[in-house]
Design an enzyme around this catalytic site. Structure first.
Site, short mmCIF file in Angstrom:
data_model
loop_
_atom_site.label_atom_id
_atom_site.label_comp_id
_atom_site.label_asym_id
_atom_site.label_seq_id
_atom_site.Cartn_x
_atom_site.Cartn_y
_atom_site.Cartn_z
N HIS A 66 0.86 -0.53 -5.83
CA HIS A 66 0.50 -0.32 -4.42
C HIS A 66 1.51 -0.97 -3.47
O HIS A 66 1.49 -0.68 -2.27
CB HIS A 66 -0.94 -0.74 -4.12
N ASP A 111 -2.36 0.27 -11.48
CA ASP A 111 -1.63 -0.39 -10.38
C ASP A 111 -0.51 -1.25 -10.97
O ASP A 111 -0.59 -2.48 -11.00
CB ASP A 111 -2.62 -1.23 -9.57
N GLY A 204 -1.27 -10.76 0.28
CA GLY A 204 0.10 -11.22 0.07
C GLY A 204 0.35 -11.69 -1.35
O GLY A 204 1.48 -11.95 -1.73
N SER A 206 -0.57 -9.81 -3.96
CA SER A 206 -0.40 -8.58 -4.74
C SER A 206 0.86 -8.62 -5.58
O SER A 206 1.92 -9.02 -5.10
CB SER A 206 -0.25 -7.38 -3.80
N GLY A 207 0.74 -8.13 -6.81
CA GLY A 207 1.91 -8.00 -7.65
C GLY A 207 2.25 -9.25 -8.45
O GLY A 207 3.05 -9.19 -9.37
#
Ligand SMILES: *[C@@H]1O[C@H](CO)[C@@H](O)[C@H](O)[C@H]1NC(C)=O
Ligand SMILES: *[C@@H]1O[C@H](CO)[C@@H](O)[C@H](O)[C@H]1NC(C)=O
Ligand SMILES: *[C@@H]1O[C@H](CO)[C@@H](O)[C@H](O)[C@H]1NC(C)=O
Length: 255
Positions: A66, A111, A204, A206-207
């Site tokens: 995403h 994702d 923030g 994410s990932g």
């Protein structure tokens, strides 16, 4: 009644940085010892932090699919504890974006994304890659793992420019499914419990990687919309062990 599912569906928000807030961190965590997680990278656009990510080889960063909404001109900041310092020398450019073909932006299924760097990085004390699971094995509920990021430290909060980390407890998928009710929690996801002290991920983050015993097993994917301190909605991570053949295929195609 028809409005209910729609309303609830809009509560699913990937843990992207909110536009109004730059930089961002982990809720109720602590500052990581500088460079204790040499695989951590800040995925940036125009030198601003957008997502977390982690090196999985000398040429690939793993992050959430995403984060692709910033696919143009993304760079990654390597080996950096304080991202406000913006060290030029540690910035790497992205050559290709390998988005999982099954990624669904509305349900956040699959994702996962690999960023192929333009040039291979050199292993140093501050820049290293983290091992992935060797085979498709589930993480036992109640296992204590950790997650790190530069995301917000509370809902709508501001970020610490320095990397934060927190311990999280893996929750069994059945309980997680029940808590999310309308959102499909699949076997390709890992849930992290929010305990009484509400430790977890926020915008923030994410990932970033969910790390269990030195192995990256998950990728920060989503939590409840606009609420990083809501124990009723567990944090959700992409389960890396379900994507090993896809990862291997991409990494080996360039090496
Ligand atoms: C990407 O970078 C190029 C060259 O630096 C610039 O012209 C372009 O506007 C940038 N695109 C975005 C979406 O920021
Ligand atoms: C979040 O970070 C800000 C700024 O660093 C700090 O003042 C605040 O106490 C932190 N809030 C929490 C809940 O940790
Ligand atoms: C996480 O747990 C480990 C093992 O109990 C402990 O050594 C470490 O300090 C904890 N980390 C955080 C961020 O609380």
């Amino acid at each position: 009644m028809a409005a209910v599912p729609l309303f609830l569906l809009t509560t699913l928000l990937p843990l992207l940085v909110l536009t109004a807030q730059q930089d961002s961190s982990i809720v109720n965590g602590r500052e990581a010892k500088p460079h204790s997680r040499p695989y951590m990278v800040s995925v940036q656009q125009n030198k601003r932090h957008k997502c977390g990510g982690f090196l999985v080889s000398d040429s690939f960063v793993m992050t959430a699919a995403h984060c692709l909404i910033w696919r143009q001109n993304l760079t990654v900041l390597l080996g950096t504890h304080d991202i406000s310092e913006n060290q030029k020398s540690n910035r790497a450019e992205v050559k290709f974006y390998h988005i999982h073909p099954g990624f669904e932006a509305d349900t956040l299924k699959n994702d996962i994304m690999l960023l192929q760097l333009k040039t291979a990085v050199k292993k140093t004390k501050e820049v290293q890659w983290i091992p992935l699971p060797k085979k498709d094995k589930d993480i036992k509920p109640k296992t204590v793992c950790s997650v790190a990021g530069w995301g917000a430290n509370k809902t709508k909060g501001y970020a610490s420019p320095r990397l934060l980390e927190v311990n999280v407890t893996v929750m069994d998928r059945k309980t997680c499914k029940k808590k999310w009710v309308l959102e499909p929690i699949t076997s390709r996801m890992i849930c992290g419990a929010l305990n009484i002290d509400n430790k977890g991920i926020c915008q923030g983050d994410s990932g970033g990687p969910l790390v269990c015993k030195g192995t990256a097993v998950g990728i920060v994917s989503f939590n409840d919309y606009g609420n990083c301190n809501k124990p009723e909605k567990p944090n959700v991570y992409t389960r890396i062990s379900k994507y090993l053949s896809w990862v291997k295929c991409i990494i080996s195609s360039v090496n």
